[in-house]
Design an enzyme around this catalytic site. Structure first.
Site, PDB file in Angstrom:
ATOM      1  N   HIS A 188      24.198  68.403  43.149  1.00  0.00           N
ATOM      2  CA  HIS A 188      24.359  68.609  44.580  1.00  0.00           C
ATOM      3  C   HIS A 188      25.661  69.332  44.917  1.00  0.00           C
ATOM      4  CE1 HIS A 188      26.634  64.712  44.292  1.00  0.00           C
ATOM      5  NE2 HIS A 188      27.382  65.287  45.214  1.00  0.00           N
TER       6      HIS A 188
ATOM      7  N   SER B 111      32.322  63.236  43.403  1.00  0.00           N
ATOM      8  CA  SER B 111      31.062  63.701  42.827  1.00  0.00           C
ATOM      9  C   SER B 111      31.290  64.635  41.650  1.00  0.00           C
ATOM     10  CB  SER B 111      30.232  64.440  43.874  1.00  0.00           C
ATOM     11  OG  SER B 111      29.521  63.550  44.670  1.00  0.00           O
TER      12      SER B 111
ATOM     13  N   SER C 110      27.161  60.730  40.958  1.00  0.00           N
ATOM     14  CA  SER C 110      26.166  61.294  41.869  1.00  0.00           C
ATOM     15  C   SER C 110      26.440  60.866  43.306  1.00  0.00           C
ATOM     16  CB  SER C 110      24.760  60.864  41.446  1.00  0.00           C
ATOM     17  OG  SER C 110      23.788  61.271  42.392  1.00  0.00           O
TER      18      SER C 110
END
Length: 458
Positions: free
Chosen positions: A242, A351, A366
């Site tokens: 992401h 992250s 995550s």
């Protein structure tokens, strides 16, 4: 972690190592009788658990309230437990229902089976035995039905579901029981087959634009470097999917050009890797407390209940324990499967940062809920699937030297360094068959005949 080093120095080191290897090989005429074989390394020795870094011990002391001696003993016990669990998984076969460690310092191993006749075999390995109704395969099948339902229906009020080994159930975390029951029915399951945990927490991905050491994506977002990797002649690092899409440009903490995302997957998985330019060199280092370095020796997956530590550019170095493997998390951006749930805290900007168990790489951050002031839950994307998916080699402390391959390395199912192996898989090495005891990426130094911590001869 990826560090900036002069490339000339790296070449000189490689040349020196090559010369050392050449001069160390005696001629055939001068060779004497081979030395008597010594004892094979223990699991703790193979995984580096018998020589933990001071940074790991200090963090375990702070976050798990262990003395240095207790932390050292726990790391050794966890490493040995992983090997014993792998052997018992082979022994129990289809009746195997999972393994985990528990206890603050002792890391007691418990192994579950659906066949009471296996209790003696489990105890003979120094583990506690528990007889349950469902095999690990049965539980995995139930979870897969929930995974499939999540691809058909929205699950905003059931953000997490996972296999809970100690309770021998698949558990759905929901904001209210009604939402969990609805999700279970959508999967075609009976509500009595699934446990429900009611919680207001909604995990979110942990990327944000804040100050601190980091890498930056397209001058917009900030994430944390994970583990150094190589792919052929390319160098780079693994991180969260992401954090950026393929082709996105990255910069280091000083905003100097660094590289770009070579591959990225999110949602479904949360994995990526960034290729770096010639100013950066891959190292086996992870940033610990007070800028001290913790070195990575491999990627052997730790058991449920094992201790783990995490490094991130927002909150630094924190530790906790593994709660579940193979958890599914429904973020606002989509569902991610195959995550590991932990008690380690994290915050936005952490992250992509690395999780380690002792000296073994576990995964990259995550998302999660909570923070490092009040505590929380954090999920990581396991590293072995990242290495396997993108064809990467983890940078470790052991030199990945080129050694003569056994005669059967080139044949089908022959053992090969650099390949990711799952527990239960079988290989051929030197004409002998072996079964894998623990998930890991193979290294030259970890060939099957010399690492009983990872391989069992059939």
């Amino acid at each position: 972690m990826v560090g900036r080093h002069a490339t000339g120095r790296r070449s000189a080191v490689v040349t020196a190592l090559g010369a050392l290897v050449l001069t160390a090989v005696p001629s055939a005429a001068a060779a004497g009788p081979p030395p008597a074989p010594g004892p094979l390394p223990t699991a703790a020795q193979t995984l580096g658990a018998d020589r933990p870094s001071a940074e790991v011990l200090r963090a375990l002391g702070r976050d798990l309230r262990l003395t240095p001696d207790q932390a050292s003993a726990r790391l050794v016990n966890e490493a040995e437990a992983g090997t014993r669990a792998g052997r018992l998984r082979t022994t129990l076969g289809t009746h195997y229902a999972g393994a985990w460690v528990s206890g603050t310092t002792s890391a007691r191993l418990t192994v579950a089976t659906t066949d009471a006749s296996h209790v003696a075999a489990i105890r003979a390995q120094g583990a506690e035995a528990t007889v349950v109704e469902r095999t690990l395969s049965d539980l995995t099948t139930v979870k897969e039905r929930l995974d499939a339902a999540a691809r058909r229906v929205s699950t905003p009020d059931t953000p997490v579901w996972y296999v809970d080994l100690p309770s021998n159930k698949v558990v759905v975390q929901a904001t209210e029981k009604k939402a969990a029951d609805s999700f279970v029915r959508a999967a075609g399951l009976d509500t009595k087959d699934v446990g429900v945990r009611v919680s207001e927490n909604r995990p979110r991905v942990l990327a944000d634009i804040v100050g601190g050491e980091a890498y930056f994506i397209d001058d917009k977002a900030r994430c944390s470097i994970g583990f150094s990797v190589t792919k052929g002649a390319e160098q780079g690092f693994a991180s969260a999917g992401h954090c950026g899409k393929p082709g996105a440009k990255t910069a280091g903490a000083d905003k100097a050009a660094q590289g770009e995302f070579k591959a990225s997957t999110f949602p479904s998985k949360d994995m990526s890797w960034v290729g770096v330019n010639e100013s950066w060199t891959a190292t086996p280092d992870v940033k610990g407390e007070d800028d001290k370095k913790v070195q990575v020796a491999g990627s052997v997956q730790a058991l449920v209940g094992a201790s783990v530590c995490r490094s991130g550019s927002t909150t630094g170095w924190h530790c906790g324990t593994i709660e579940q493997h193979d958890a599914s998390v429904s973020y606002a951006e989509g569902t991610v499967d195959g995550l590991t749930q932990t008690t380690v805290c994290a915050e936005p900007g952490d992250s992509g940062g690395p999780f380690v168990a002792g000296a073994q790489a576990q995964g990259v951050t995550s998302g999660g809920s909570g923070d490092c002031t009040n505590g929380g839950t954090t999920f990581f994307q396991p590293v072995n699937p990242i290495l396997e998916e993108f064809g990467l080699t983890l940078k470790t402390t052991d030199t990945q030297a080129t050694l003569p391959a056994p005669a059967d390395e080139g044949v089908a199912n022959g053992w090969r360094s650099g390949r990711v192996y799952q527990a239960g898989s079988t290989v051929s090495y030197g004409g002998v068959r072996y079964t894998c005891l623990q998930n890991h990426q193979a290294q030259v130094a970890w060939s099957p005949e010399g690492t009983p911590a990872l391989w069992q001869q059939l």
